[in-house]
Design a protein around this motif. Structure first.
Motif, mmCIF file in Angstrom:
data_model
loop_
_atom_site.group_PDB
_atom_site.id
_atom_site.type_symbol
_atom_site.label_atom_id
_atom_site.label_comp_id
_atom_site.label_asym_id
_atom_site.label_seq_id
_atom_site.Cartn_x
_atom_site.Cartn_y
_atom_site.Cartn_z
ATOM 1 N N LEU A 375 0.944 -1.182 -0.172
ATOM 2 C CA LEU A 375 0.136 0.148 -0.010
ATOM 3 C C LEU A 375 0.843 1.392 -0.167
ATOM 4 O O LEU A 375 1.708 1.344 0.545
ATOM 5 N N GLU A 376 0.483 2.297 -0.849
ATOM 6 C CA GLU A 376 1.204 3.632 -0.941
ATOM 7 C C GLU A 376 0.131 4.574 -0.307
ATOM 8 O O GLU A 376 -1.040 4.685 -0.865
ATOM 9 N N ILE A 377 0.615 5.540 0.544
ATOM 10 C CA ILE A 377 -0.370 6.421 0.962
ATOM 11 C C ILE A 377 0.450 7.816 1.267
ATOM 12 O O ILE A 377 1.804 7.879 1.187
ATOM 13 N N ASP A 378 -0.193 9.011 1.291
ATOM 14 C CA ASP A 378 0.305 10.022 1.399
ATOM 15 C C ASP A 378 0.416 10.710 2.840
ATOM 16 O O ASP A 378 0.600 11.942 3.121
ATOM 17 N N GLY A 379 0.122 10.084 3.655
ATOM 18 C CA GLY A 379 0.247 10.180 5.358
ATOM 19 C C GLY A 379 1.130 9.281 6.063
ATOM 20 O O GLY A 379 2.318 9.043 5.285
ATOM 21 N N SER A 380 0.919 8.640 7.012
ATOM 22 C CA SER A 380 1.771 7.913 7.840
ATOM 23 C C SER A 380 1.104 6.497 8.285
ATOM 24 O O SER A 380 0.179 6.212 8.433
ATOM 25 N N PHE A 381 1.974 5.718 8.284
ATOM 26 C CA PHE A 381 2.072 4.333 8.798
ATOM 27 C C PHE A 381 2.481 4.354 10.367
ATOM 28 O O PHE A 381 3.647 4.585 10.661
ATOM 29 N N LEU A 382 1.561 4.163 11.163
ATOM 30 C CA LEU A 382 1.919 4.360 12.681
ATOM 31 C C LEU A 382 2.075 2.750 13.207
ATOM 32 O O LEU A 382 3.236 2.795 14.109
ATOM 33 N N ASP A 383 1.217 1.970 12.694
ATOM 34 C CA ASP A 383 1.682 0.580 13.222
ATOM 35 C C ASP A 383 0.953 -0.545 12.466
ATOM 36 O O ASP A 383 0.190 -0.316 11.438
ATOM 37 N N ALA A 384 1.525 -1.756 12.401
ATOM 38 C CA ALA A 384 0.958 -2.903 11.657
ATOM 39 C C ALA A 384 1.338 -4.076 12.177
ATOM 40 O O ALA A 384 2.435 -4.305 12.889
ATOM 41 N N GLN A 385 0.364 -4.923 12.375
ATOM 42 C CA GLN A 385 0.545 -6.236 13.262
ATOM 43 C C GLN A 385 -0.276 -7.332 12.294
ATOM 44 O O GLN A 385 -1.226 -7.362 11.689
ATOM 45 N N PHE A 386 0.736 -8.558 12.148
ATOM 46 C CA PHE A 386 0.416 -9.636 11.546
ATOM 47 C C PHE A 386 -0.814 -10.439 12.349
ATOM 48 O O PHE A 386 -0.679 -10.667 13.441
ATOM 49 N N THR A 413 -7.058 -0.247 9.170
ATOM 50 C CA THR A 413 -7.225 -0.859 7.822
ATOM 51 C C THR A 413 -6.705 -2.292 8.000
ATOM 52 O O THR A 413 -5.939 -2.522 8.449
ATOM 53 N N ALA A 414 -7.096 -3.286 7.326
ATOM 54 C CA ALA A 414 -6.657 -4.364 6.859
ATOM 55 C C ALA A 414 -6.265 -4.600 5.542
ATOM 56 O O ALA A 414 -7.066 -4.214 4.658
ATOM 57 N N ILE A 415 -5.248 -5.614 5.202
ATOM 58 C CA ILE A 415 -4.492 -5.795 3.996
ATOM 59 C C ILE A 415 -4.654 -7.494 3.840
ATOM 60 O O ILE A 415 -3.876 -8.061 4.786
#
Length: 507
Positions: A375-386, A413-415
């Motif tokens: 995923l590409e965004i114009d904001g920030s990634f604060l956290d991600a967990q599997f 968001t979920a991917i």
């Protein structure tokens, strides 16, 4: 006289031989009819966690596999797969066990390999046993009243709440130990008339009062039992112990290894700021520096033997040994968000340096060397967990809101990692300080909703990323619901009913 005694002795010996022969013959004829039974069940009367993926049943005789597999029942059901090694049957769960439940295992109607299938008298002895999953428990940082600045434990299964830390310690960050018996935390000691700063943080542990009887792993069960018996007496909740002081060095970011045996701390010399780097703490040993190139953010890997740290223009994978060469270097990435539980994958962020439209991209990096942009965004990634099965990656991110005033809108968001489908599960209120945490069984996400107060300038208050004092904060639980293809669906969040920040599930 001598001959008569010899004859009596011979007669006695012959009688004993006949009796023993008859007894042995009887045992041999009956052994073929011995009824099979379960000798050992590795989860019996244990509290099972997400890391416990399989149990073993050991039988007294070689079993007919089909009769066992067809008649084994678990209530509530736990889907899984069978495998055999001699008289031992392993059952491996397809997904982590749901927390906060009691399960009954029963096996009736099985038979051994040599018994006639139509002889009900030779069916195995019925077996029934109970086991439990761990309670649904999380810890949060209180923000109101007596809880303000203190760690609070909330057991949802038992509906119990405990304040763990004393009022003189302002907690800044914390990490649970894998056995749930302790919490590692950083805090500033508050005293009247003395101004304190982040450089005054010290590391402590506090006991939770939780006593878990986990299953023995499939390897090293004897040594595990011995170690567990040696520490069989649990501490009551709220026992605080100092782990690392700030006498000579300021303590900054820290991380706890997944096995709970190693702490890595970022430290800076109080008198010489150029003396800056990572230190390691292990049981029974004093803290010592790790000799490596300076870097920034870091995270201990699931193997508890290495870590990922941003260095220069990339991400270095380093062994936890002084002076050792990096295991790998990924030059395109500036931040690591998380590892998959088994260490086979990681979520990393690439900063796309486009002056006109700077963006950030989230990548899936595997131990096979593949790199996939998610995923590409114009904001920030604060956290991600599997999630535990590595099917989905749950992200806390922000997207820029169009307009003259720069604002970022947070989303949960979920991917889906198989299809690449991106699902915005929840649009969150605009705020700077927000954290999420996925439950160990993958069935719920905790997140906070802070309320800042820019007019508060006093010491001893909790502050967010923007430096503003946090006046209050609500905690929410978002249930995870998936469709038939494993794609997460939007669901309604549920308010927990307590005021807190930075909630984290116990493993």
């Amino acid at each position: 006289m001598f001959k008569r005694s010899t004859k009596n002795l011979d007669r006695t010996a012959l009688t004993l031989i006949v009796i023993l022969s008859l007894a042995i013959g009887f045992l041999l004829t009956q052994s073929g009819q011995a009824i099979a039974r379960v000798r050992d069940f590795t989860w019996q009367a244990r509290q099972v966690g997400a890391a416990d993926s399989a149990f073993i049943l050991s039988f007294s005789r070689p079993m007919d596999k089909a009769s066992v597999e067809e008649n084994l029942q678990i209530d509530p059901p736990l889907p899984g797969k069978f495998s055999w090694a001699g008289r031992r049957m392993a059952y491996t769960l397809e997904s982590p066990i749901p927390y906060g439940q009691t399960f009954e295992l029963s096996l009736k109607g099985g038979r051994d390999r040599f018994s006639p299938p139509d002889d009900a008298r030779l069916q195995m002895r019925p077996f029934t046993s109970e086991f439990q999953s761990r309670d649904r428990v999380f810890v949060y940082l209180g923000v109101e009243g007596d809880e303000a600045g203190r760690l609070v434990l909330l057991n949802l299964t038992r509906q119990e709440q405990k304040i763990l830390t004393p009022p003189n310690l302002l907690v800044m960050d914390f990490k649970p130990y894998p056995e749930n018996d302790r919490i590692l935390f950083s805090a500033i000691e508050q005293s009247s008339g003395t101004r304190r700063s982040l450089g005054d943080q010290q590391l402590y542990t506090v006991s939770t009062g939780i006593r878990i009887q986990p299953p023995d792993s499939l390897i090293g069960a004897v040594s595990q039992r011995a170690e567990r018996n040696a520490t069989a007496t649990p501490q009551s909740a709220g026992v605080v112990e100092l782990v690392l002081d700030n006498r000579d060095y300021q303590n900054l970011k820290f991380d706890l290894s997944p096995n709970g045996k190693t702490i890595v701390v970022q430290r800076v010399n109080q008198q010489n700021p150029a003396d800056f780097g990572l230190w390691i703490l292990q049981p029974g040993e004093p803290a010592r520096p790790i000799e490596t190139e300076p870097g920034g953010d870091f995270l201990i890997a699931p193997d508890s033997q290495s870590l990922a740290m941003s260095q220069g223009q990339g991400m270095a994978i380093l062994p936890l040994e002084s002076g050792a060469d990096p295991l790998d270097f990924l030059p395109r990435y500036g931040m690591i968000l998380s590892f998959a539980r088994d260490g086979t994958a990681a979520a990393m962020v690439r900063f796309n340096r486009n002056p006109e439209n700077p963006t950030r991209s989230l990548f899936l990096i595997t131990n096979q060397g593949t790199e996939q942009e998610l995923l590409e965004i114009d904001g920030s990634f604060l956290d991600a967990q599997f999630d535990p099965n590595k099917r989905n990656l749950y992200c806390l991110l922000t997207r820029r809101i169009p307009g003259d005033v720069y604002l970022e809108q947070p989303y949960l968001t979920a991917i889906n990692l198989d299809s690449g489908e991106v699902v915005d599960l929840l649009k969150l209120p605009i705020q700077q300080d927000i954290q999420m945490n996925l439950s160990p069984d993958g069935l719920a996400v905790l997140f906070d909703q802070a309320i800042s107060d820019a007019d508060v300038n006093a010491d001893g208050v909790i502050r967010g990323r923007d430096g503003k004092a946090i006046a209050s904060s609500k905690l929410w639980i978002l249930p995870i619901v998936e469709d038939d293809q494993g794609i997460p669906l939007q669901a309604q969040p549920q308010e927990v009913g307590v005021a807190g920040l930075r909630p984290r599930w116990l493993p």
